[in-house]
Design a protein around this motif. Structure first.
Motif, PDB file in Angstrom:
ATOM      1  N   GLY A  52       0.820  -1.217   0.000  1.00 19.18           N
ATOM      2  CA  GLY A  52       0.000   0.000   0.000  1.00 19.18           C
ATOM      3  C   GLY A  52       0.844   1.252   0.000  1.00 19.18           C
ATOM      4  N   ARG A  53       0.145   2.349   0.070  1.00 23.44           N
ATOM      5  CA  ARG A  53       0.820   3.637   0.110  1.00 23.44           C
ATOM      6  C   ARG A  53       1.501   3.826   1.461  1.00 23.44           C
ATOM      7  N   LEU A  94       9.574  -9.925   6.859  1.00 22.81           N
ATOM      8  CA  LEU A  94       8.545  -8.884   6.785  1.00 22.81           C
ATOM      9  C   LEU A  94       8.777  -8.090   5.503  1.00 22.81           C
ATOM     10  N   ILE A  95       7.748  -8.082   4.636  1.00 18.14           N
ATOM     11  CA  ILE A  95       7.884  -7.355   3.366  1.00 18.14           C
ATOM     12  C   ILE A  95       6.918  -6.176   3.388  1.00 18.14           C
ATOM     13  N   ILE A  96       7.470  -4.969   3.247  1.00 19.20           N
ATOM     14  CA  ILE A  96       6.632  -3.760   3.267  1.00 19.20           C
ATOM     15  C   ILE A  96       6.684  -3.148   1.872  1.00 19.20           C
ATOM     16  N   GLY A  97       5.683  -3.470   1.070  1.00 17.28           N
ATOM     17  CA  GLY A  97       5.697  -3.079  -0.347  1.00 17.28           C
ATOM     18  C   GLY A  97       4.936  -1.792  -0.608  1.00 17.28           C
ATOM     19  N   GLY A  98       5.448  -1.016  -1.570  1.00 20.90           N
ATOM     20  CA  GLY A  98       4.803   0.245  -1.944  1.00 20.90           C
ATOM     21  C   GLY A  98       5.746   1.398  -1.674  1.00 20.90           C
ATOM     22  N   GLY A  99       5.330   2.597  -2.066  1.00 16.91           N
ATOM     23  CA  GLY A  99       6.126   3.790  -1.755  1.00 16.91           C
ATOM     24  C   GLY A  99       7.082   4.186  -2.852  1.00 16.91           C
TER      25      GLY A  99
END
Ligand code: UDP
Length: 428
Positions: A231-232, A259-264
């Motif tokens: 997400g954004r 932990l994968i933090i996708g977006g941005g």
């Protein structure tokens, strides 16, 4: 069907360009919604023109997506990115540009579907000027948003006025979840017509890869526990809650987490501050070794990330619908989401995932731990139930068919007597 026999429909999304890359700066669910609805309506026989504001001098004025669906970029205000809270002053120019476009092309839109409050105002002017009927989707309600932020922008009063006026005057407001309809009635107005038609997702693209294939493709250990955010980067998305929750699991000795933090976007863009903030919390909690920030996930890879995950977490403080939840579910991945808004509609607790109170990292930690501790069969069954729910309720084809039926009914109904539009600032 030849182009001339098709009924014209205008989708108006002043600040959410349906033709640009999704996931960075402010581009998110609204852009996806308009684009997908537009393309699906074109397949159903409509001639679809999607209007947005040109936000860069290099952008093409018209992008043809398919023979009967295009994005039209109008010059209203500077040809550069303008945050959505600052766009309203250009709305009157946007109306003029649509009228100009109609004159040049010989098309008159008898029905417009507007998205977000700025476009709602544009639609209300077209109704006043030429009697266009209006369908409106809010995407976000100021009444809900301003309850959860500490600084209220200057534009707030205008926004709230427009949101109330459009509910009372549009032919139909599309609520994307029963929860959103309740909020409209409780917080905005008791008057006006509301139809519930959810958001959708691409059930062919999401769900096309197995977990094993996806992990191999992304080079992720088949045995590790993959927790995914997509997400954004916006404080309201609650990424901090997720990071702190995973930090607790780590303290409890949980091993092999990814932990994968996708977006941005890259640093320097409007969402870069939140990304920096999140990265510093990750570092502070000693989680850098197992946390990945792959950046914006494009069409080629997004479905692979969803498929690779054991669980997708949507920790938003508020969400009128939340496309990410149904995209993960369509991919057969259980979802843990905040117990708010449209997420209460899409996620069925214990069946397709779990709900936890927003901003509560202890509850999120427990929920993540529970899903990760399920037996492989139980986890798979949860994923299957999630996929089934999306197939049944949330395909774009089904959503567009419902919207098309609504437009057809409204177009057939007699031209309304001029609607009493509340006085709005005419020069936006
Ligand atoms: N998205 C994407 N790539 C990214 C991040 C987000 O394509 O790197 C898409 C995501 O798949 C979803 C949309 O952006 O379709 C976000 O919609 P949602 O309703 O979840 O949130 P919003 O952005 O509207 O607040």
């Amino acid at each position: 069907m030849s182009t001339s026999n098709r009924k014209h429909i205008a989708l108006i999304s002043v600040h959410g360009d349906p033709a640009i890359e999704i996931g960075k700066e402010e581009a998110g669910g609204q852009n996806v919604y308009v684009r997908q609805v537009g393309e699906a309506l074109a397949k159903l026989g409509w001639q679809v023109d999607m209007f947005t504001r040109k936000a860069n001098a290099e952008q093409a004025a018209i992008v043809q997506h398919s023979p009967n669906c295009r994005t039209i970029r109008l010059v209203a205000g500077p040809e550069e990115f303008v945050p959505r809270d600052n766009i309203f002053p250009y709305a009157a120019e946007f109306v003029e540009q649509i009228l100009e476009f109609q004159k040049e092309s010989g098309i008159k839109y008898s029905l417009v579907h507007t998205n977000y409050w700025i476009s709602a105002w544009v639609g209300m002017q077209l109704k006043k000027i030429q009697g266009s009927k209006q369908v409106h989707t809010y995407h976000s309600l100021g009444y809900v948003k301003y309850k959860s932020v500490s600084t209220i922008p200057l534009i707030a009063k205008t926004r709230l006025d427009v949101e109330k006026a459009v509910l009372e005057t549009a032919e139909s407001i599309v609520a994307t979840s029963p929860q959103e309809k309740v909020h409209m009635r409780q917080l905005v107005s008791k008057q006006g017509n509301i139809d519930i038609i959810p958001c959708g997702t691409d059930i062919h693209r999401f769900g096309s890869a197995t977990r094993a294939q996806a992990r191999q493709e992304l080079g992720i250990d088949p045995k590790s526990a993959v927790i995914l955010y997509v997400g954004r980067f916006d404080p309201r998305k609650g990424i901090e809650t997720l990071v702190r929750a995973v930090g607790q699991l780590q303290l409890r000795g949980k091993k092999d987490i990814n932990l994968i933090i996708g977006g941005g976007s890259r640093p320097g863009q409007s969402d870069g501050m939140e990304r920096d903030r999140i990265e510093s919390i990750v570092a502070e909690l000693g989680m850098t070794d197992f946390t990945i920030f792959p950046g914006r996930l494009g069409d080629e890879t997004l479905h692979t990330y969803y498929a690779a995950a054991d669980v997708c977490v949507v920790p938003s403080h508020y969400e009128p619908f939340g496309l990410v939840a149904i995209e993960a579910m369509a991919s057969g991945t259980p979802v843990i989401a905040s117990d708010v808004g449209g997420l209460q509609f899409t996620v069925v607790p214990e069946e397709t995932g779990l709900l936890a109170p927003p901003k509560d990292d202890v509850a999120f930690a427990q929920a993540i731990d529970r899903i990760l501790s399920l037996s492989p069969t139980d986890k798979e069954n949860m994923g299957i139930a999630a996929r089934k729910r999306v197939e049944k309720l949330f395909s774009w084809e089904g959503v567009a068919a419902q919207l098309g039926d609504l437009y057809t009914d409204l177009m057939k109904s007699k031209v309304p007597t001029p609607t009493p539009v509340k006085p709005q600032p005419v020069s936006a």
